[in-house]
Write a protein that holds these residues in place. Sequence first.
Motif, short mmCIF file in Angstrom:
data_model
loop_
_atom_site.label_atom_id
_atom_site.label_comp_id
_atom_site.label_asym_id
_atom_site.label_seq_id
_atom_site.Cartn_x
_atom_site.Cartn_y
_atom_site.Cartn_z
N ASN A 68 1.00 -1.27 -0.01
CA ASN A 68 0.01 -0.03 0.01
C ASN A 68 0.89 1.55 0.00
O ASN A 68 0.17 2.52 0.09
CB ASN A 68 -0.93 0.14 1.15
N GLY A 69 2.17 1.33 -0.18
CA GLY A 69 3.04 2.28 -0.22
C GLY A 69 3.53 2.76 1.12
O GLY A 69 4.01 3.82 1.10
N HIS A 70 3.20 2.16 2.24
CA HIS A 70 3.88 2.44 3.67
C HIS A 70 5.27 2.43 3.49
O HIS A 70 5.91 1.66 2.54
CB HIS A 70 3.26 1.41 4.52
N LYS A 87 -8.33 5.30 2.49
CA LYS A 87 -9.03 3.83 2.91
C LYS A 87 -8.30 2.88 2.95
O LYS A 87 -8.47 1.78 3.56
CB LYS A 87 -10.01 3.70 1.66
N LYS A 88 -7.11 2.78 2.58
CA LYS A 88 -6.00 1.88 2.65
C LYS A 88 -4.91 2.09 3.11
O LYS A 88 -3.86 1.18 3.31
CB LYS A 88 -5.90 1.29 1.08
N SER A 89 -4.38 3.45 3.25
CA SER A 89 -3.13 3.82 3.71
C SER A 89 -3.02 4.50 4.94
O SER A 89 -4.38 5.08 5.42
CB SER A 89 -2.49 4.71 2.73
N ILE A 117 -5.10 11.84 11.97
CA ILE A 117 -6.19 11.34 11.94
C ILE A 117 -6.30 9.75 12.55
O ILE A 117 -5.42 9.03 11.99
CB ILE A 117 -6.81 11.32 10.69
N LYS A 118 -6.98 9.32 13.45
CA LYS A 118 -7.01 8.08 13.78
C LYS A 118 -8.48 7.53 13.64
O LYS A 118 -9.15 8.19 14.38
CB LYS A 118 -6.44 7.96 15.22
N GLY A 119 -8.51 6.49 13.12
CA GLY A 119 -9.99 5.99 13.33
C GLY A 119 -11.19 6.92 12.67
O GLY A 119 -12.06 6.95 13.01
N GLY A 120 -10.68 7.62 11.75
CA GLY A 120 -11.49 8.41 10.66
C GLY A 120 -11.54 9.89 11.68
O GLY A 120 -12.42 10.61 11.10
N GLY A 186 -2.18 14.25 7.08
CA GLY A 186 -1.47 12.89 7.00
C GLY A 186 -1.96 11.99 8.04
O GLY A 186 -2.98 12.28 8.91
N ALA A 187 -1.41 10.80 8.13
CA ALA A 187 -1.77 9.86 9.18
C ALA A 187 -3.04 9.59 9.61
O ALA A 187 -3.72 10.27 9.95
CB ALA A 187 -0.89 10.29 10.55
N ARG A 188 -3.40 8.36 9.13
CA ARG A 188 -4.68 7.96 9.33
C ARG A 188 -4.42 6.62 10.14
O ARG A 188 -3.88 5.82 9.64
CB ARG A 188 -5.24 7.56 8.07
#
Length: 195
Positions: A68-70, A87-89, A117-120, A186-188
């Motif tokens: 996923n590009g991490h 949705k994926k990263s 962002i954590k948990g949306g 960033g950061a989800r």
Amino acid sequence: MNLGGMEAIAQQVAGKAILDHAKETEQKLDAKLAKLDNMDEDDLDKLREKRKAQLIAAQKIKQDNLSNGHGRYSELPDQPAFFEATKKSKFCKIDAEKSPYLTEKLNIFVMPTILLIKGGHTIHQIRGFEELGGTDDFHEDTLAFVLSQYGVLNFDGEPPSDPTKASAGVNSIAMKMLGKGAARAGAREGDEADY
């Protein structure tokens, strides 16, 4: 009571607290050792299988993250790409100047802004450079350390004393430094695996 007497009492109280904690820790370790000593071959096999399953799951997560590009910090071209990536990263960047809808909805008004962002849900915004040492010449370890303080990245080292110098400890993260004026969103969902 004089100051010397109060210091002596404080030292005694602190010493007792440390000793009590050490005894409690020793008792817990003794209990774990006793449990291990009483394990039979079936128990050891179960323990091995459980650990093997954990390692396999961790490896799968790591592979999924890489696919996923991490491990890369790259800019997304537009707002639809941002929504797809989130949705994926768990870590991405978008140029705020090209994303007026997002900047308005996410309340981004200072550049740069790093949105965590954590948990949306937005858990924190790093606005400007104050949390990064007050300079735009901060080292990526400084950024990684600050992000780790909010639980969106693992950092296993000493806190950077100088934001412009590296200190070992970040978990294999490869970030490109962003130029002045680039906004960072960033950061989800914090991830416990190495990035």
